[in-house]
Structure formats: C-alpha cells, structure tokens
Design an enzyme around this catalytic site. Structure first.
Site, short mmCIF file in Angstrom:
data_model
loop_
_atom_site.label_atom_id
_atom_site.label_comp_id
_atom_site.label_asym_id
_atom_site.label_seq_id
_atom_site.Cartn_x
_atom_site.Cartn_y
_atom_site.Cartn_z
N ASN A 1 48.53 9.66 64.24
CA ASN A 1 49.93 9.33 64.56
C ASN A 1 50.34 8.18 63.63
OD1 ASN A 1 49.72 6.62 65.80
ND2 ASN A 1 48.57 7.66 67.42
N ASN B 1 45.27 10.65 78.70
CA ASN B 1 45.18 11.95 78.04
C ASN B 1 44.08 12.85 78.61
OD1 ASN B 1 45.99 10.08 75.20
ND2 ASN B 1 47.30 11.67 75.99
N ARG C 1 39.89 14.32 68.47
CA ARG C 1 39.83 14.01 69.91
C ARG C 1 39.24 15.15 70.74
NH1 ARG C 1 44.46 10.51 72.66
NH2 ARG C 1 42.67 10.30 74.06
N ARG D 1 51.80 17.17 70.12
CA ARG D 1 50.45 17.27 70.68
C ARG D 1 50.29 18.43 71.67
NH1 ARG D 1 47.47 12.63 69.92
NH2 ARG D 1 48.13 11.66 67.98
N HIS E 1 53.82 11.27 72.24
CA HIS E 1 53.41 11.65 73.59
C HIS E 1 54.57 11.30 74.53
CE1 HIS E 1 48.74 11.36 73.05
NE2 HIS E 1 49.07 12.61 73.22
N ASP F 1 54.59 9.93 77.32
CA ASP F 1 54.49 8.61 77.97
C ASP F 1 54.86 7.45 77.05
OD1 ASP F 1 52.28 8.46 76.32
OD2 ASP F 1 50.81 8.16 77.91
N CYS G 1 48.92 4.60 78.68
CA CYS G 1 47.88 5.40 78.01
C CYS G 1 46.47 5.03 78.46
CB CYS G 1 47.89 5.18 76.50
SG CYS G 1 49.42 5.50 75.69
N1 ARG Z 1 45.26 7.15 69.04
C1 ARG Z 1 45.58 7.94 70.19
C2 ARG Z 1 46.15 9.28 69.77
O1 ARG Z 1 46.83 9.32 68.79
C3 ARG Z 1 46.51 7.21 71.09
C4 ARG Z 1 46.77 7.93 72.38
C5 ARG Z 1 47.71 7.20 73.26
N2 ARG Z 1 47.80 7.86 74.49
C6 ARG Z 1 48.94 8.19 75.12
N3 ARG Z 1 48.85 8.72 76.30
N4 ARG Z 1 50.10 8.04 74.54
O2 ARG Z 1 45.95 10.29 70.39
#
Ligand code: ARG
Length: 288
Positions: free
Chosen positions: A20, A74, A93, A147, A176, A178, A272
C-alpha cells in the site's frame, strides 16, 4: 458493545515490502530500531487503554516472516459467534490465513466461537478491515477493490444473514474500509470522503442521514483518524486534529489518543490492531 478483542504483539512487526502507498521499506530501514521500539511501546499503551475500558484480550502469537500479523482486524469477519477467516489479496500476507484459522479453532474449543468458516478459493476478503459492522443500522459496510472482492458480499449475506452494503474504495491511501469509515455507537459515522466515489458518498449520506456524517478532513485522514475503535462512548485512536477531536467530543464521546505512529508507516492504526470477538447482532442478542 464488544468486550473481547484479539490482538497480536508487534514483536515481528516490520515494513519490509510495499503493498500500500504508506509502506516505504527504504524510509523505514533508516530508523528501524527506534520505530520498532516506539511501535512496541504504543501497542502496550493500546492494550492498557482497552483493559482500562474493561476489555479482555486474546493474543495471537507473532510469527517470523509475517510482519503484518499484528493487524488482527484483517484476521476474520466475526459476528454472532461465527468467524469467516480472511483470504488475502497479496502473497506477502497469505501465510496469515493458516495462523488466524488456528487461532479461531482454538477459540472454538474454548467455547468462545461457535463456527469457523473459510472463504472460497477465488474470492478475497480481508476480514473486519474491509467489512465493518454498523450496530446502529445492523449492516456490514464492505469495502471492495484494492483488497477484497465485491463477490464477498454474497458469501457474507449467506453466512451471517445480515445486510451488506458494498462500496468501492477508489483512493489507494484508503485501501481498507476501516481506514475510510468508522461507525460510532450512537449512530454517527466518521467518513473520509476522498475514499469514495461521489455516487457512493451520496449513498452513505442517504443511509445514515447528513446529521450523522462526521467528515474526517484531509489532515486527520492522513493520520488515519478514521481507523478508530469505538467502545460505547469511548473512542480510541492514534491522532486527529484538534477540531475533529472537538467535534467528536461534542457528540458525546471521550477521545483516547494512543501513540501508534509507526504503524501508520505500514498503513495501519488503532482499529487495524484489534478485532472484536464478541459482537452480536440485535437479532441474536434479542433471541438470547
Ligand atoms: N501493511 C498492512 C497491509 O497493507 C496494513 C494493514 C492494516 N490493516 C487494516 N485493517 N487496515 O495489509
């Protein structure tokens, strides 16, 4: 109001890849040791803040090579004792799915979760991070595009039997749901307007009413202020402008600021870093 949360200590937290626009491994590396120390301190303060508000916390064990495991929002979508384990978009991930599945299977042997569901192969859904429960309207706000897939809406409706409002996330910084939207317990909703198309923004306004919309201005959005955890009348977040703090306070909430800046360098903040495990829909709460 959720009282049981899942969190994962940032012992292995790192910014070693870019999935991201917030993540810049080169910048991170320059100050890595001090940033990781700050991350640990801030995360412990977050734990203490939640405990001070009466929450109980279950911990996911950190795993080598999975620096983003710390973002437990997540892990899954959880409601009414059911958990739908995440399927991640990026290979970086994807290893987290098995860890989170294991965590929920163990919760189910302890009687804290009744059902564990998996996503079908072809559909991505990155847990509560992209599927935010709104207790006032009894619906999920699903963010799709960067995502999660729009097709996740049907799966969510089947498993949870709740309304899903699917909105496309059009701004790569708010990748995301959130990071873009946060329903408060009294019915107000924090919204980063730049995250949505004009048509979807109008849809949000229609659904919640203009009086319930609290726009998150760009300076606060840049500090991930919408990534907040609402526990009753308490709102836990990293940072926001003085004006936004005042607005939220005038609506009757106590704002708790916790220094989580290093996590923003990975694109994450307070919401998060947590996952509510005991949310109940009105339907199920009333039947109980
Ligand atoms: N570096 C993580 C990603 O890009 C951050 C995730 C943050 N989580 C969230 N629920 N917004 O996936």
């Amino acid at each position: 109001m959720p009282r049981r949360l899942a969190m994962c200590a940032p012992d292995r937290f790192d910014v070693s890849y870019t999935i991201n626009p917030w993540m810049q491994p080169d910048q991170w590396t320059i100050k890595r040791d001090s940033l990781r120390m700050q991350a640990k301190n801030g995360w412990h303060q977050l734990v203490e803040t939640f405990r001070g508000l009466g929450a109980e916390i279950d911990f996911v064990e950190p795993v080598d090579g999975l620096p983003d495991l710390v973002f437990t929002a997540n892990a899954a979508v959880v409601l009414d004792g059911k958990a739908l384990i995440a399927r991640f978009r990026h290979k970086e991930r994807q290893g987290e799915t098995a860890i989170f599945e294991n965590f929920f299977r163990r919760l189910s042997t302890r009687g804290l979760i009744d059902q564990v569901h998996m996503m079908p192969e072809a559909v991505c859904l990155e847990g509560a991070g992209d599927c935010v429960w709104d207790s006032t309207r009894q619906c999920f706000w699903l963010g799709f595009g960067p995502r999660s897939d729009r097709a996740a809406a049907d799966i969510l409706e089947k498993i949870f039997g709740q309304t899903v409002v699917a909105l496309e996330l059009v701004n790569p910084h708010f990748y995301h749901m959130d990071t873009a939207l946060c329903p408060l317990s009294g019915g107000e909703i924090l919204v980063v307007e730049a995250a949505f198309s004009p048509a979807d923004l109008a849809r949000i306004r229609d659904m919640v009413g203009s009086h319930n919309m609290i726009p998150v201005p760009p300076d606060s959005a840049a500090r991930l202020a919408a990534n907040a955890v609402c526990l009753g009348r308490d709102l836990v977040l990293c940072d926001c402008s003085h004006e936004l703090n005042l607005t939220i306070t005038e609506h009757g909430y106590r704002v708790h600021q916790v220094p989580l800046e290093p996590f923003a360098l990975s694109g994450g903040s307070a919401f998060c870093l947590t996952l509510a495990l005991d949310r109940r829909s009105r339907q199920v709460a009333q039947a109980a």
